[in-house]
Design an enzyme around this catalytic site. Structure first.
Site, short mmCIF file in Angstrom:
data_model
loop_
_atom_site.label_atom_id
_atom_site.label_comp_id
_atom_site.label_asym_id
_atom_site.label_seq_id
_atom_site.Cartn_x
_atom_site.Cartn_y
_atom_site.Cartn_z
N HIS A 1 0.82 -1.21 0.00
CA HIS A 1 0.00 0.00 0.00
C HIS A 1 0.85 1.26 0.00
O HIS A 1 0.32 2.36 -0.03
CB HIS A 1 -0.95 0.00 1.20
CG HIS A 1 -1.96 -1.10 1.16
ND1 HIS A 1 -2.83 -1.26 0.12
CD2 HIS A 1 -2.22 -2.11 2.03
CE1 HIS A 1 -3.60 -2.32 0.35
NE2 HIS A 1 -3.24 -2.85 1.50
N ARG B 1 7.47 -5.18 3.11
CA ARG B 1 6.13 -5.75 2.98
C ARG B 1 5.84 -5.85 1.48
O ARG B 1 5.86 -4.87 0.75
CB ARG B 1 5.08 -4.89 3.68
CG ARG B 1 3.78 -5.67 3.97
CD ARG B 1 2.68 -5.40 3.00
NE ARG B 1 2.12 -4.09 3.16
CZ ARG B 1 1.04 -3.81 3.92
NH1 ARG B 1 0.41 -4.74 4.57
NH2 ARG B 1 0.59 -2.55 3.97
N ASP C 1 -7.29 -4.86 7.87
CA ASP C 1 -7.93 -5.82 6.98
C ASP C 1 -8.69 -6.89 7.76
O ASP C 1 -9.74 -7.36 7.30
CB ASP C 1 -6.89 -6.47 6.06
CG ASP C 1 -6.62 -5.64 4.82
OD1 ASP C 1 -7.58 -5.10 4.25
OD2 ASP C 1 -5.45 -5.50 4.44
N GLU D 1 -4.89 -11.87 8.03
CA GLU D 1 -5.79 -10.75 7.80
C GLU D 1 -7.23 -11.15 7.47
O GLU D 1 -8.06 -10.29 7.15
CB GLU D 1 -5.26 -9.89 6.64
CG GLU D 1 -3.83 -9.40 6.86
CD GLU D 1 -3.29 -8.65 5.67
OE1 GLU D 1 -3.44 -7.41 5.65
OE2 GLU D 1 -2.73 -9.29 4.75
#
Length: 266
Positions: free
Chosen positions: A52, A77, A182, A156
């Site tokens: 993200h 990540r 999430d 998640e």
């Protein structure tokens, strides 16, 4: 509260087992200056976000170097289905990789296969800068890399929670990282983005207990310092705080408020 700092070349699961909470600074805007600033703020490590955030491979290479300049390890990540980037990041000197949306044992095994050398996985040889950062010989790096680099699976979804014990049991997976945002979306049926959602908070103690049974660390992302403190109290040994854009926004808002308060005084 103190964080345990380790060198830029190693962040194995064993380094998280000493009882002191490891606080990680989450970076979405990975300019070298931002990464170095976060690393020097006192965090024990940084994470460069390629899901993200804006961590392209070039930025990852630069970010790892910026963190190393501050004597801190950098994790990455990954984007969804980003296992090819995982091996590249480790070759470039990342101390670990984080895979989002790992829902079952098959996905966890595929992740391990991408990031661990044989016999545990199928990582291809070519650590270029990772070897230099390690301070080891070529054969020494091959022998130690699986232990010295972290592979964390993000939990998640409801499916991941149901399979948590089995995921943690996968050989070569070093631990899990909880994504409470999430997870709240999943457990609320898409009704809320709320890390304080009862379904999420109810799951946290069970997650910590499962990780302790597996003798593997459970990490978690924290949206605020208050959440981070709560997660430390609950027994999470690795807490990611951020992201950097929130630090910037909060600091700017605080400065503006202080100006307003000061100028209103007689």
């Amino acid at each position: 509260m103190t964080s345990t700092a380790v060198g830029p070349g190693a962040l194995g699961a064993a380094s998280l087992a000493n009882g002191a909470p490891h606080l990680n600074g989450w970076v979405q805007a990975p300019s070298t200056l931002v990464v170095e600033t976060i690393a020097r703020a006192g965090f024990a490590s940084v994470t460069l976000d390629a899901q993200h955030g804006f961590a392209t491979f070039d930025r990852i290479v630069e970010g790892i170097a910026a963190a190393a300049l501050a004597a801190r390890p950098a994790l990455v990540r990954l984007p969804l289905d980003g296992f090819a980037l995982a091996a590249q990041a480790l070759d470039a000197g990342a101390a670990g990789v984080i895979a989002p949306m790992i829902d079952d044992v098959a996905m966890a095994r595929a992740f391990v296969a991408a990031v661990k050398f044989p016999p545990t996985g199928r990582r291809s040889w070519g650590p270029n800068r990772g070897l230099s950062f390690s301070g080891l010989s070529r054969d020494g790096y091959l022998a130690e890399a699986n232990r010295r680099t972290l592979a964390l699976a993000m939990i998640e979804t409801a499916e991941a929670l149901a399979a948590l014990d089995d995921i943690l049991a996968v050989e070569g997976l070093d631990g899990v990282l909880i994504g409470p945002n999430d997870l709240s979306v999943a457990l609320s049926g898409g009704a809320a983005v709320d890390p304080d959602h009862p379904a999420v908070t109810d799951a946290l103690d069970a997650i910590v207990a499962a990780a302790q049974r597996a003798k593997k660390p459970a990490a978690i992302f924290a949206n605020t310092p208050a959440f981070a403190a709560d997660y430390v109290r609950r027994g999470f040994p690795f807490v990611c705080l951020g992201p950097d854009l929130a630090f910037l926004q909060q600091g700017a808002a605080r400065a503006l408020a202080e100006v307003g308060e000061a100028s209103a005084r007689p």
